[in-house]
Every structure is written in C-alpha cells, then in structure tokens.
Design an enzyme around this catalytic site. Structure first.
Site, PDB file in Angstrom:
ATOM      1  N   GLU A  98      57.149  71.275  18.754  1.00 14.36           N
ATOM      2  CA  GLU A  98      56.139  71.511  20.180  1.00 14.36           C
ATOM      3  C   GLU A  98      54.977  71.036  20.704  1.00 14.36           C
ATOM      4  O   GLU A  98      54.813  70.301  22.337  1.00 14.36           O
ATOM      5  CB  GLU A  98      56.569  72.235  21.469  1.00 14.36           C
ATOM      6  CG  GLU A  98      58.287  72.563  21.332  1.00 14.36           C
ATOM      7  CD  GLU A  98      58.900  73.611  19.898  1.00 14.36           C
ATOM      8  OE1 GLU A  98      58.489  73.807  18.960  1.00 14.36           O
ATOM      9  OE2 GLU A  98      60.886  73.663  20.151  1.00 14.36           O
ATOM     10  N   PHE A 116      66.033  87.553  26.034  1.00 10.68           N
ATOM     11  CA  PHE A 116      65.611  86.224  24.951  1.00 10.68           C
ATOM     12  C   PHE A 116      64.363  84.972  24.831  1.00 10.68           C
ATOM     13  O   PHE A 116      65.587  84.212  25.977  1.00 10.68           O
ATOM     14  CB  PHE A 116      66.923  85.981  24.266  1.00 10.68           C
ATOM     15  CG  PHE A 116      67.114  84.961  23.088  1.00 10.68           C
ATOM     16  CD1 PHE A 116      66.397  85.510  21.437  1.00 10.68           C
ATOM     17  CD2 PHE A 116      67.613  83.410  22.556  1.00 10.68           C
ATOM     18  CE1 PHE A 116      65.889  84.521  20.810  1.00 10.68           C
ATOM     19  CE2 PHE A 116      67.688  83.263  22.188  1.00 10.68           C
ATOM     20  CZ  PHE A 116      66.905  83.625  20.564  1.00 10.68           C
ATOM     21  N   GLN A 117      64.364  84.877  23.975  1.00 13.40           N
ATOM     22  CA  GLN A 117      63.492  83.705  24.617  1.00 13.40           C
ATOM     23  C   GLN A 117      62.827  83.396  26.055  1.00 13.40           C
ATOM     24  O   GLN A 117      62.609  82.311  26.711  1.00 13.40           O
ATOM     25  CB  GLN A 117      64.012  82.378  24.362  1.00 13.40           C
ATOM     26  CG  GLN A 117      64.150  82.588  22.198  1.00 13.40           C
ATOM     27  CD  GLN A 117      64.750  81.006  22.425  1.00 13.40           C
ATOM     28  OE1 GLN A 117      65.209  79.915  22.790  1.00 13.40           O
ATOM     29  NE2 GLN A 117      64.443  80.288  20.514  1.00 13.40           N
ATOM     30  N   LYS A 174      67.343  78.031  33.772  1.00 14.60           N
ATOM     31  CA  LYS A 174      68.741  78.278  33.491  1.00 14.60           C
ATOM     32  C   LYS A 174      69.548  77.676  34.803  1.00 14.60           C
ATOM     33  O   LYS A 174      70.242  76.575  35.223  1.00 14.60           O
ATOM     34  CB  LYS A 174      69.318  78.429  32.075  1.00 14.60           C
ATOM     35  CG  LYS A 174      70.544  77.891  31.406  1.00 14.60           C
ATOM     36  CD  LYS A 174      70.728  78.750  30.397  1.00 14.60           C
ATOM     37  CE  LYS A 174      72.044  77.756  29.890  1.00 14.60           C
ATOM     38  NZ  LYS A 174      72.671  77.361  28.638  1.00 14.60           N
ATOM     39  N   MET A 187      32.847  69.879   8.837  1.00 20.23           N
ATOM     40  CA  MET A 187      32.779  69.961   9.421  1.00 20.23           C
ATOM     41  C   MET A 187      31.695  71.294   9.358  1.00 20.23           C
ATOM     42  O   MET A 187      30.567  71.309   9.633  1.00 20.23           O
ATOM     43  CB  MET A 187      32.827  70.131  11.183  1.00 20.23           C
ATOM     44  CG  MET A 187      32.197  70.091  11.642  1.00 20.23           C
ATOM     45  SD  MET A 187      30.347  68.314  11.747  1.00 20.23           S
ATOM     46  CE  MET A 187      30.778  67.260  12.802  1.00 20.23           C
TER      47      MET A 187
END
Lengths: 162, 564
Positions: free
Chosen positions: B50, B112-113, B162, B478
C-alpha cells in the site's frame, strides 16, 4: 504573553482532537480550553488560553484558521472582552473555621452548593485572578478538591463573531 | 437513482474525472472491488504494497497535475499508507486516499483489521473524513477532491466503513461544494503587489527564490517571463527544480541550500532583495536562519498564510496563488516599466554571480572508477530534459538535483520535505501511467531501491517501461558521508555490502538487467536501457566513498560551504 483565543468551529466529531493535536504537534501550549455548542447547533465555540510571543501567536492563529473545520479565530488581546471561569472547591469545615469561611464566600459572592458534616462545596465565578485569590484564602482551611471549567470569553459591546 | 455505497463512491470518482486508482484489495473494501469492473473508465493499478500505491498516486499527481487516487483496505492496508500520505503532505501534493474501515457498529471494538486511521492521519493530511452515513458519501467525496486540489494542495483521506459501502440511498451527484470555513485566497492583494514591484524596480541585487509552489500552481511560464524581463537571477529549491530552465546560463543559479550550488548560496547570502515564490524557508534551504539573506529585504509570495513569517520575518508578504500573483506582477510591471535595459542595469550583479560560478563550479574528477555525478550528467545529456526523473532519497537524490539539467516543470519527482527512501520506484510507476509515451527514470541508491523494490512486479504487470538506475556504492551513502565528516568515520551500520545481484534480480522479474563497472561502459548501458521497450534495471558500480559537495554543515550559514 497570555492570550485568550475565541474560536468558532463546525460542530463535528474530531474537531477538538484536530485543535488539540495542532497545539501538541507544533509545540504550542494550552493553559485552558473550554468548548460547548453555540446557539446554532452546527457550530461550537471554543475558548483557549495560551501563551507565547507575537510570532507564536501569529502562527497559532494562522494554523488554526488553516484547519478546515475552523470558522473563525479571534485573539482577545486588549481589554475589550469579558472572561469568566467557574470553580468548584471542596473545603474542610469545622466549628472553628465555619464563620470565617462563610464570610470569605460572601465577600467573593460565591455560593455553597453542597454541605456535609465536615465539608462544603463552594461555587465561585470570576476571572482567573479572582479564582486564584479565593483559592489562596481557602488553602489554609484545607482544600480537598478543586475543579475548574477553564475560561470562557466574549467581546464587549454589540460586536459578534458571526 | 438508488445506488449502493460502493457504487456511489465509484460513480462519484468517474464524475470527478478520475482515470486511475492505485490500490490493493482486502476484506473491508471487497464490496468496492466487486463493483469496480462495472466502471471500465476507472483503470485500477494493483500495487504490491500500500505504501507503493500512495507514492504511485503521488508520482502520477506530480507529473500530471491531476489528483492522485488510492484505494486500500482497513487496518494494515490503511496504516501502510501513512508514510506515503505524510510524504505528499510535506510536499503539498493533491491526493485522495480511500481506506476501508470495519462496519460502523464494530468501530472502537478492536475488531479484526481495525485501525483508527482518521486519528492516525489527522496530523499528516490536509483534512480527513470518516463517512458514517451513506447519505453523506457523495458530498464527502466531492469535498475531498475539492480540498485536495485547491489552495495549498495536499492529501485528503476518506475512511469508508464496510456497512456504508453496502447501504443504499438515492444518488445525486453534488454539483457544487460550499464550505463555510474553507476559502483559500487566490488573488494577491493589489496594494502589496504594487509595493513589491516598486521594491523590485529599485533593487540592485535581487534574487528570485522559487519553490514547489511555482510548479503546483503551474506558474513556471510567468516566473520565466518575470525573471527574463527584469534580468533577475533565479535559484530554485529541491521542490522547485524544473520551474526555471537550468540551461538559461545567465539567470539560472541552480539549487540553493545544504547541497546548493556555490553561486546560488552566495547570491542568496549577498542579495539586497530576496523574492520567495512558493517556497517556505525550509531549514535545508536556509541553514543558520539569522544569517540567511541577512542583507536583503524579503518578499514572500505563498498561498498558505502559515508559511509566511513562520521561519523568517518577511518584509512584504503576499498571500495568493503563485501563478495569479506573478501574472498580476507582470501586468503592473508592463504599466510602470521605465523601458530600461534591465540586462544593463543588472550587469554588475550578474557578473558577480558569474564570477562565483567560475570560482567554484559543480565539479568532480573521474579516473578509473565511475563517479555517480557522471552517470547523472550522461542521463541528462541523453534525455535532453524531456524525461521524467524520480529519485530515492540521499546522495542519489542530491547528485540528481545538482547534475541533471531540468528545463521543464513536472519533470523532477522527489520526496523533498519528508525525505522518504523508497519513493522513487513507485513514483516512477505513477508518472509512467500518467504519460505512457515518455521516458521515466528512477535514479536510485542501492539502499533506498530496496525499500519498495516489490513494485518492480507492478511495473512488469502493467508493461511500464520505467528505467531504474542504481548508483551502487555499497553504503547508505548520505549517512556515511555525515559519519565521515562529523562522526570520526565510524561507519556504524551504513555499510550495506549484502544487496541482491540487481542484474539477476531484474532477470527474476523477467526484465532486462544491465551493469556498468567502468566509466567507458556508462554511456552504452544508458543507450541500451533507453532503447529497450520494457522496464530495465541498471546497476552502476560507483566510487564507494564519493561525497555530495558543496555541503553546508547542519546549523552553519549557507555561504560557509565545504567544497570538496
């Protein structure tokens, strides 16, 4: 320098968190904050007391204005506003201090709003100095608890923020 | 028309002229993905992580000027977007990120999630929303796009539970947005503009300091004409590269700041008028703040009032859109021009700058080992400013900023504010999706390319011919350079000698891998890569301990540069 900010915000969930997050995320300080609905239920009013030099206050005001849900920010810097706070003070009381306590309450135009055998709950309204003053006087008698609302403020005269 | 939440979302995206959605499916957004094939005008790009989706949308937005759109699931899908969102927020890139959320009745239950992504992203979005009622969905999506692309652009997140995606309501596309509390100032104050022009006309040693705001407002043309009409030299920030053509040898100073060109830093230090245009006086630009442009009057043009007088006190501020303001300034100038030969008026100042340029030009010495700067120069020559260049973060980014000649806006995509390693590859994917016909090159380091290397599969899947040039020095270069200069060469954990064989890695993905180990191979590798139709990885084995110079040590004034 101390500043009292009067802020109109959209009455939506998360707005308080956006404002509080802005102060903490940018290292600004909140001395007190109070918030409640205005006469328009879609709009809430916040009063924030904060501290900082002119540059910091300019940033605070601009950053607040940048938040999408904020409608208006006014920095009350001059004396053209009134501010009040309510404190509830629970004080120990006994036969030896009862009359002195009542006279202090009277002088400060406070109210006793709850009484028990050994304590009073006192309601006191005023600006911050007045609240501080009565707390100093009550301290020697034994303050059990203090709850304060934080400052609310409004401009004097017929001017409004809307 | 009665529609389901998922349909309302997609229908509104189509009406907002979204062409591409970068995303990754999951349980909380499965209903949206189920409807997606019914909207063939919405191209979906399936990324591999993502974070890649957000950087790709960001690259798409920077290259095209349109709003980038992402769609990811709840919980980890949402939290994986945070770095991408913060990257876009720091660089003012317009994005709308849709995240799935658990059903409204489960919110707050540690379901969940579940993640409180609105809470998490509050400080790194321009604004965000949780849509609790399907009736508010269309309006919210419309507002999200409006907020993302107007004013100072930025990312907006919309969290979609949802059950809201499965609820029905009557759909009406909201044709207007009215937000009582959001009204960006576009037109600069006329009186201030006149004051500015008066200052510019009387300045002897003016410098234009142009930032990313010039690019995001599409104000490059106006900047160029103002600079050329009045013979004012222009230095750009990292974000402003491309806003002014670097092949203009008289007026282009290149980048200023910590790794800025000597002439740019000297000009900013010695000017008597600094005109900041869509730039925000970042600490990497100013160095020691009290000595930055200390002799100059400062004019600051910015659409965001909070940028003004945040880091330096400004003499004349103007809040307004850069393009509109520059246009207005040009009009005032046309009216008040004393018909002077401005090239002649500025002769001494330009000559002084030219001397600085000749005293310490950007330079490197190449012997048997490939110098990374040489590779960047060769890419610049081979693509003639037409390519879109992305970078990762670190030395690769600074060498690209210094040695690539950018001549057009929206051709240099880099994570400036946040400094996000792993940005370049997914951003190149987004840019190539926006412009399938153009050359897109990610100039990377061997460290940062590994941070989002999984997106190679995305490039292969969508046949995106992006070219990845790895300046492979075996170090996190760097940080190593800082350790060399300021930490007694203690290379604590910056030696990265275990990296994949990038040529074999390319082959594993079914694409061409090339390697150059000697200077004479560089040009042929570049030519081969650019003439190959598909994605290519180029592994350039470069001088391990090459540094980026000039360098201003942290906290020093920018005219005190380490030159070698």
């Amino acid at each position: 320098m101390r500043h009292t900010l009067s802020i109109l915000v959209e009455n939506k969930s998360g707005v308080l968190s956006r404002v509080a997050g802005l102060f903490s995320g940018r290292g600004f300080n909140i001395e007190s904050l109070s918030v409640a609905e205005t006469i328009d239920p879609m709009v809430s009013h916040m009063t924030i007391v904060t501290r900082g030099n002119d540059q910091i206050l300019e940033q605070i005001t601009k950053q607040l204005n940048k938040l999408i849900n904020i409608i208006k920010v006014v920095d009350f810097i001059n004396g053209d506003f009134v501010d009040r706070e309510i404190a509830l003070v629970k004080v120990s009381v006994n036969d030896s201090n009862r009359s002195e306590l009542l006279s202090i309450i009277d002088i400060f135009r406070g109210k006793v709003v709850d009484i028990s055998l050994d304590s009073y709950v006192i309601e006191i309204t005023g600006d911050e100095d007045k609240i501080k003053a009565i707390i100093t006087l009550l301290k020697p008698m034994g303050i059990k608890e203090v709850t304060r609302t934080g400052t609310v403020a409004m401009s004097r005269g017929s001017k409004t923020k809307n | 028309m009665r529609l389901k939440g998922a349909q309302i979302l997609l229908e509104t995206l189509v009406r907002e002229k979204t062409e591409v959605v970068f995303g990754y499916p999951g349980g909380a957004v499965i209903d949206i993905y189920h409807e997606l094939p019914n909207y063939p005008s919405l191209k979906h790009v399936l990324v591999r992580h993502e974070q890649g989706a957000v950087h790709a949308a960001d690259g798409y937005a920077r290259a095209s000027g349109k709003v980038g759109v992402c769609l990811v699931t709840s919980g980890p899908g949402a939290t994986n977007t945070v770095t991408g969102i913060a990257t876009a927020c720091m660089d003012s890139i317009p994005l709308v990120v849709f995240t799935g959320q658990v059903p409204t009745m489960l919110i707050g239950n540690d379901s969940f999630q579940e993640a409180d992504i609105v809470g998490i992203t509050r400080p790194c979005t321009k604004h965000n929303y949780l849509v609790k009622d399907v009736e508010e969905l269309a309006q919210t999506v419309k507002e999200a796009f409006y907020i993302a692309e107007t004013g100072r652009p930025g990312p907006v997140l919309v969290d979609l539970p949802k059950d809201v995606m499965n609820a029905f309501c009557e759909y009406r596309y909201p044709s207007v947005v009215k937000l009582r509390s959001y009204n960006p100032t576009i037109k600069g104050h006329t009186g201030q503009i006149k004051r500015i022009m008066a200052e510019i006309l009387k300045a002897e040693k003016p410098v234009l300091y142009a930032g990313g705001g010039v690019i995001s407002s599409n104000g490059s043309k106006e900047l160029i004409s103002l600079a050329r009409k009045l013979s004012i030299p222009v230095t750009t920030t990292l974000m402003g590269l491309g806003a002014f053509p670097e092949d203009d040898d008289d007026l282009s100073l290149g980048m200023l700041g910590m790794h800025g060109a000597y002439r740019a830093n000297m000009a900013a230090t010695n000017c008597d008028l600094l005109i900041a245009v869509g730039a925000r006086f970042d600490d990497r630009v100013t160095g020691k703040i009290d000595e930055f442009a200390a002799l100059a009057k400062i004019i600051h043009i910015d659409i965001d009032p909070t940028s003004i007088s945040k880091n330096v006190q400004v003499d004349i501020p103007i809040v307004g859109d850069v393009k509109a303001t520059l246009k207005h300034m040009l009009e005032v100038f046309e009216k008040e021009d004393r018909k002077e030969d401005w090239g002649e008026v500025r002769k001494d100042w330009l000559q002084q700058i030219n001397e600085w340029k000749n005293t310490y030009p950007l330079e490197y010495v190449q012997k048997d080992v490939i110098k990374p700067q040489f590779i960047v120069e060769k890419f610049s020559e081979a693509t003639k400013g037409e390519a879109i260049i992305t970078t990762e973060v670190g030395q690769n980014q600074m060498w690209t900023a210094q040695y690539f000649k950018f001549i057009k806006p929206r051709t240099f995509l880099t994570s400036g504010g946040l400094g996000t390693m792993g940005y370049g590859l997914p951003a190149a994917i987004g840019a190539q999706i926006a412009f399938p016909g153009r050359v897109v090159i990610d100039i990377a380091g061997d460290g940062s390319i590994q941070m989002n290397i999984q997106e190679l599969a995305t490039a292969v899947q969508y046949k995106l011919p992006i070219k990845i040039a790895i300046l492979n020095n075996g170090y996190l270069g760097m940080v190593r350079q800082w350790q060399e200069l300021f930490y007694q060469k203690r290379y604590s954990n910056t030696v990265m000698d275990i990296v994949p064989d990038f040529v074999k890695l390319a082959e594993a993905y079914g694409i061409l891998g090339l390697r150059a180990t000697e200077p004479k191979e560089v040009v042929s590798v570049i030519e081969k890569a650019l003439s190959t139709p598909g994605p290519v990885i180029m592994d350039f084995v470069v001088e391990p301990e090459e540094g980026v110079y000039p360098m201003v040590p942290a906290g020093a004034p920018i005219n005190k540069m380490l030159l070698v």
